[in-house]
Design a protein around this motif. Structure first.
Motif, PDB file in Angstrom:
ATOM      1  N   UNK A 308     -12.448  35.478  24.326  1.00 43.72           N
ATOM      2  CA  UNK A 308     -12.300  36.560  23.356  1.00 43.72           C
ATOM      3  C   UNK A 308     -13.038  37.811  23.830  1.00 43.72           C
ATOM      4  N   UNK A 309     -14.000  37.636  24.723  1.00 50.29           N
ATOM      5  CA  UNK A 309     -14.712  38.774  25.286  1.00 50.29           C
ATOM      6  C   UNK A 309     -13.853  39.665  26.154  1.00 50.29           C
ATOM      7  N   UNK A 310     -12.622  39.241  26.463  1.00 52.71           N
ATOM      8  CA  UNK A 310     -11.698  40.094  27.207  1.00 52.71           C
ATOM      9  C   UNK A 310     -10.983  41.080  26.299  1.00 52.71           C
ATOM     10  N   UNK A 311     -11.223  40.992  24.991  1.00 53.82           N
ATOM     11  CA  UNK A 311     -10.581  41.891  24.035  1.00 53.82           C
ATOM     12  C   UNK A 311     -11.314  43.227  24.028  1.00 53.82           C
ATOM     13  N   UNK A 312     -10.760  44.197  24.727  1.00 46.65           N
ATOM     14  CA  UNK A 312     -11.423  45.504  24.887  1.00 46.65           C
ATOM     15  C   UNK A 312     -11.647  46.203  23.555  1.00 46.65           C
ATOM     16  N   UNK A 313     -10.660  46.111  22.667  1.00 46.03           N
ATOM     17  CA  UNK A 313     -10.796  46.788  21.372  1.00 46.03           C
ATOM     18  C   UNK A 313     -11.949  46.223  20.572  1.00 46.03           C
ATOM     19  N   UNK A 314     -12.073  44.901  20.562  1.00 43.75           N
ATOM     20  CA  UNK A 314     -13.181  44.274  19.838  1.00 43.75           C
ATOM     21  C   UNK A 314     -14.517  44.641  20.466  1.00 43.75           C
ATOM     22  N   UNK A 315     -14.561  44.677  21.795  1.00 43.89           N
ATOM     23  CA  UNK A 315     -15.801  45.061  22.467  1.00 43.89           C
ATOM     24  C   UNK A 315     -16.195  46.498  22.137  1.00 43.89           C
ATOM     25  N   UNK A 316     -15.196  47.359  21.999  1.00 40.14           N
ATOM     26  CA  UNK A 316     -15.484  48.735  21.607  1.00 40.14           C
ATOM     27  C   UNK A 316     -16.109  48.809  20.237  1.00 40.14           C
ATOM     28  N   UNK A 327     -24.904  47.181  25.644  1.00 39.95           N
ATOM     29  CA  UNK A 327     -23.931  46.090  25.622  1.00 39.95           C
ATOM     30  C   UNK A 327     -23.535  45.745  27.049  1.00 39.95           C
ATOM     31  N   UNK A 328     -23.547  44.449  27.362  1.00 39.77           N
ATOM     32  CA  UNK A 328     -23.022  43.981  28.642  1.00 39.77           C
ATOM     33  C   UNK A 328     -21.982  42.909  28.371  1.00 39.77           C
ATOM     34  N   UNK A 329     -20.774  43.126  28.871  1.00 34.87           N
ATOM     35  CA  UNK A 329     -19.697  42.139  28.772  1.00 34.87           C
ATOM     36  C   UNK A 329     -19.379  41.655  30.179  1.00 34.87           C
ATOM     37  N   UNK A 330     -19.430  40.353  30.389  1.00 34.03           N
ATOM     38  CA  UNK A 330     -19.087  39.789  31.694  1.00 34.03           C
ATOM     39  C   UNK A 330     -17.652  40.189  32.033  1.00 34.03           C
ATOM     40  N   UNK A 331     -17.415  40.865  33.183  1.00 35.90           N
ATOM     41  CA  UNK A 331     -16.055  41.311  33.494  1.00 35.90           C
ATOM     42  C   UNK A 331     -15.055  40.170  33.649  1.00 35.90           C
ATOM     43  N   UNK A 332     -15.514  38.998  34.050  1.00 32.44           N
ATOM     44  CA  UNK A 332     -14.663  37.806  34.075  1.00 32.44           C
ATOM     45  C   UNK A 332     -15.083  36.939  32.887  1.00 32.44           C
ATOM     46  N   UNK A 333     -14.844  37.455  31.687  1.00 33.88           N
ATOM     47  CA  UNK A 333     -15.370  36.806  30.484  1.00 33.88           C
ATOM     48  C   UNK A 333     -14.702  35.472  30.185  1.00 33.88           C
ATOM     49  N   UNK A 334     -13.497  35.250  30.694  1.00 33.70           N
ATOM     50  CA  UNK A 334     -12.806  33.993  30.455  1.00 33.70           C
ATOM     51  C   UNK A 334     -13.414  32.838  31.227  1.00 33.70           C
ATOM     52  N   UNK A 335     -12.672  31.744  31.306  1.00 38.71           N
ATOM     53  CA  UNK A 335     -13.220  30.533  31.914  1.00 38.71           C
ATOM     54  C   UNK A 335     -13.556  30.698  33.393  1.00 38.71           C
ATOM     55  N   UNK A 336     -12.891  31.619  34.083  1.00 35.09           N
ATOM     56  CA  UNK A 336     -13.233  31.841  35.489  1.00 35.09           C
ATOM     57  C   UNK A 336     -14.683  32.265  35.638  1.00 35.09           C
ATOM     58  N   UNK A 337     -15.173  33.060  34.691  1.00 35.38           N
ATOM     59  CA  UNK A 337     -16.550  33.536  34.758  1.00 35.38           C
ATOM     60  C   UNK A 337     -17.593  32.453  34.588  1.00 35.38           C
ATOM     61  N   UNK A 338     -17.177  31.287  34.113  1.00 34.15           N
ATOM     62  CA  UNK A 338     -18.127  30.184  33.968  1.00 34.15           C
ATOM     63  C   UNK A 338     -18.712  29.762  35.313  1.00 34.15           C
ATOM     64  N   UNK A 339     -17.988  30.017  36.405  1.00 35.97           N
ATOM     65  CA  UNK A 339     -18.530  29.705  37.724  1.00 35.97           C
ATOM     66  C   UNK A 339     -19.788  30.517  37.982  1.00 35.97           C
ATOM     67  N   UNK A 340     -19.775  31.790  37.569  1.00 40.80           N
ATOM     68  CA  UNK A 340     -20.956  32.645  37.710  1.00 40.80           C
ATOM     69  C   UNK A 340     -22.106  32.088  36.890  1.00 40.80           C
ATOM     70  N   UNK A 341     -21.818  31.759  35.629  1.00 40.10           N
ATOM     71  CA  UNK A 341     -22.875  31.248  34.754  1.00 40.10           C
ATOM     72  C   UNK A 341     -23.447  29.937  35.226  1.00 40.10           C
ATOM     73  N   UNK A 342     -22.585  29.023  35.677  1.00 35.98           N
ATOM     74  CA  UNK A 342     -23.067  27.726  36.136  1.00 35.98           C
ATOM     75  C   UNK A 342     -23.962  27.879  37.362  1.00 35.98           C
ATOM     76  N   UNK A 343     -23.549  28.716  38.325  1.00 37.97           N
ATOM     77  CA  UNK A 343     -24.352  28.910  39.534  1.00 37.97           C
ATOM     78  C   UNK A 343     -25.688  29.568  39.221  1.00 37.97           C
ATOM     79  N   UNK A 344     -25.676  30.588  38.367  1.00 37.71           N
ATOM     80  CA  UNK A 344     -26.919  31.279  38.035  1.00 37.71           C
ATOM     81  C   UNK A 344     -27.849  30.404  37.194  1.00 37.71           C
ATOM     82  N   UNK A 345     -27.281  29.575  36.332  1.00 40.23           N
ATOM     83  CA  UNK A 345     -28.115  28.711  35.500  1.00 40.23           C
ATOM     84  C   UNK A 345     -28.857  27.675  36.342  1.00 40.23           C
ATOM     85  N   UNK A 346     -28.173  27.059  37.300  1.00 37.60           N
ATOM     86  CA  UNK A 346     -28.886  26.081  38.139  1.00 37.60           C
ATOM     87  C   UNK A 346     -29.869  26.793  39.066  1.00 37.60           C
ATOM     88  N   UNK A 347     -29.554  28.017  39.476  1.00 36.36           N
ATOM     89  CA  UNK A 347     -30.502  28.783  40.290  1.00 36.36           C
ATOM     90  C   UNK A 347     -31.769  29.072  39.496  1.00 36.36           C
TER      91      UNK A 347
END
Length: 600
Positions: A308-316, A327-347
């Protein structure tokens, strides 16, 4: 640390973090050429790319993390399922090496980490909203230097993401991958037309009650989650609810032109009104969630992720919420962005990342190709081209000033669904006909879909009313009077635009292009920017993808590396500086037969 995203048979991805820094991040769809990489959760090619960027092999990775719990609802911290691990990381691509275990990062925690850890904030409220993951559809969390603390969660039976996607499906816009179309259609409707009273925003969040359609909010449905029984029941309930409003399910007619399937792109007033009502209701629910997160954390910074974070109007709307200073919205807010979160969390857990970490200011984390490689592809396809060297931005700006459309392929591929000047289609934002041409003839999509502007940061106050950087084209802003006058093609019918701002930088071809366009036209340094692809394919990744897409459509120019190619050599060479090199070859019509290629 290697993070793998997209566990639910769509949006598979991989991200490599070294010493707390994101070294590479890419989505599998860009390599498989299957949009969203649907029906597979293999991250193997994306992972192989990430490892190649660091010059390491899979057995040298300290820890691999996946962004879901395969044993849900039973908790677990690791996964040793050899079959699953081989499905994610095909051993054939890694010298037959098979990791024995991977770390499990709960899905919404991975989303939250993807938003907070790269935000650069010392402290923030974190809001994650999606369809569902590991049984959860919304999460409120508190991000601090010590990491993330989950404050409140909403179960999958209260999913805002599923509500929104069912509206899009009911209106015939497509499956869950087409929810973004609803956001565009909403701008044409009246938000007060339909009272969707089964979903109620209220202090602290919202409440969903579909009892009249056979699903009670207090019903125990955990056993219906993993086999999708509940999801199918939910879709039937929503269909009944929308039909009760007097809007039966809409199935758009399809016609065939030259062998191409062309969907009906029209809509009726009630369709736009339902879209507007759903968009407004979603925004009001998100506003209540954000207020609650800000209150619980006592901070003025907000981070957002989840589909839902990909909804530009709602983010506005969230950006304008009282109490939100940043405000910071992950540019790959969908499930693809979970790779970023998983890697950073274990780091973070291993002590390789200290918060606050460096702010994520670019999504250009994918493959790049040197001029020699690009030239080989152009020669291999027999494509006529010119070598402009460093003068390419000036030449391309001249073509854009003449009203031409350009496929722009430069540097490292961006991550996420929005083109950010690395794999873009560009045109003159002053001319609404350019927008219509791209929607109708280039992208083959609905004429009411908005296109976004890219502009130099210095023009932001005049065009979007703020000097706050908007690097990711993911937060909508109200267009100023100047924007309506000077870049009307980028202003949606509701008076909003979703900008990308770029800092002036002589070393950045994208920034130089904008500056040169302004110099040659006397207008603001702003252009229309949309993703370099056709409607049914992912954003182009390789030079071969770019040439194939260019050859198959009506784009006027391809600007790839230092080279350009146009539909006609006569419009190509006379504008070139003396040092440019022109290579003449067979026409594009002869290249189209080679469109189906192995882009890997």
């Amino acid at each position: 640390m290697l993070g793998l995203g997209g566990p639910y048979y769509h949006d598979a991805s991989a991200c490599l973090v070294v010493d707390g820094l994101i070294v590479a991040f890419a989505e599998e769809e860009r390599f498989s050429r299957r949009k969203h990489h649907k029906d597979s959760r293999s991250c193997a090619v994306a992972a192989a790319f990430c490892l190649s960027e660091a010059g390491i092999t899979l057995d040298q990775v300290d820890e691999i993390a996946i962004a879901f719990n395969p044993t849900w609802p039973e908790p677990t911290e690791t996964c040793t399922d050899a079959e699953l691990i081989a499905e994610l990381l095909a051993p054939a691509l890694f010298g037959r090496y098979r990791p024995r275990r991977v770390t499990v990062i709960e899905h919404h925690l991975a989303h939250a980490a993807s938003a907070f850890h790269p935000s650069g904030f010392e402290e923030a409220a974190v809001l994650v909203v999606d369809g569902s993951g590991d049984g959860i559809s919304a999460t409120l969390a508190h991000g601090t230097a010590g990491g993330l603390k989950v404050l409140r969660q909403f179960p999958f039976s209260q999913s805002l993401g599923w509500f929104y996607e069912t509206v899009a499906e009911h209106l015939g816009l497509g499956d869950w991958t087409s929810s973004g179309k609803l956001m565009g259609l909403a701008g044409y409707g009246r938000a007060d037309r339909y009272a969707l009273d089964f979903l109620t925003p209220r202090p602290g969040g919202y409440h969903l009650d579909l009892s009249r359609y056979g699903i009670r909010p207090d019903e125990s449905v955990d056993d219906q989650y993993t086999d999708l029984r509940y999801y199918r029941r939910l879709k039937k309930a929503y269909a009944a609810a929308y039909t009760d409003l007097g809007i039966p399910p809409h199935r758009r007619a399809r016609t065939y032109i030259g062998g191409r399937v062309v969907p009906d792109t029209g809509y009726r007033p009630e369709h736009a009104d339902l879209a507007a009502s759903a968009q407004d209701l979603l925004e009001r629910c998100l506003t209540e969630l954000a207020r609650e997160a800000l209150t619980l954390t006592g901070t003025s910074r907000l981070c957002v992720a989840g589909g839902v974070g990909l909804n530009c109007s709602a983010n506005g709307r969230l950006a304008q919420l009282r109490g939100v200073e940043e405000l910071f919205v992950q540019p790959a807010a969908g499930d693809a962005g979970c790779a970023v979160g998983a890697a950073l969390e274990v780091a973070l857990r291993r002590g390789d990342l200290t918060l606050p970490g460096p702010a994520m200011t670019t999504a250009a984390l994918g493959p790049a190709f040197d001029p020699g490689t690009i030239r080989t592809v152009l020669d291999g396809y027999g494509l006529a081209y010119c070598d402009h060297g460093d003068n390419l931005p000036t030449v391309v700006a001249g073509h854009l000033a003449l009203g031409r459309s350009v496929g722009w392929f430069q540097g490292r591929m961006e991550a996420g669904p929005r083109a950010l000047g690395r794999r873009s289609i560009l045109a003159d934002a002053h001319n609404p006909l350019a927008r219509d041409h791209i929607n109708d003839h280039v992208k083959h999509r609905e004429p009411w879909r908005p296109l976004a502007p890219v502009l130099l940061q210095e023009a932001a106050p005049d065009l979007i009313g703020t000097s706050t950087p908007h690097p990711f084209m993911i937060v909508a802003r109200q267009a100023t009077d100047a924007a309506r006058e000077l870049i009307p093609a980028a202003v949606h019918t509701d008076g909003t635009l979703r900008p990308q701002t770029v800092a002036r930088d002589d070393a950045d071809p994208y920034a130089r292009l904008l500056a040169s366009f302004a110099e040659q036209t006397g207008r603001p340094p702003a252009l229309l920017n949309t993703s370099f692809n056709h409607e049914a394919e992912p954003i182009v990744c390789t030079p071969r993808d770019a040439v194939a897409t260019f050859a198959a459509g009506p784009l006027d120019m391809l600007a790839i590396g230092p080279f350009s190619s146009t539909r006609s050599a006569a419009t190509n060479c006379p504008t070139l500086p003396a040092h440019s090199r022109y290579v003449e070859a067979r026409p594009l019509a002869l290249i189209r037969s080679k469109r189906r290629i192995d882009s890997r």
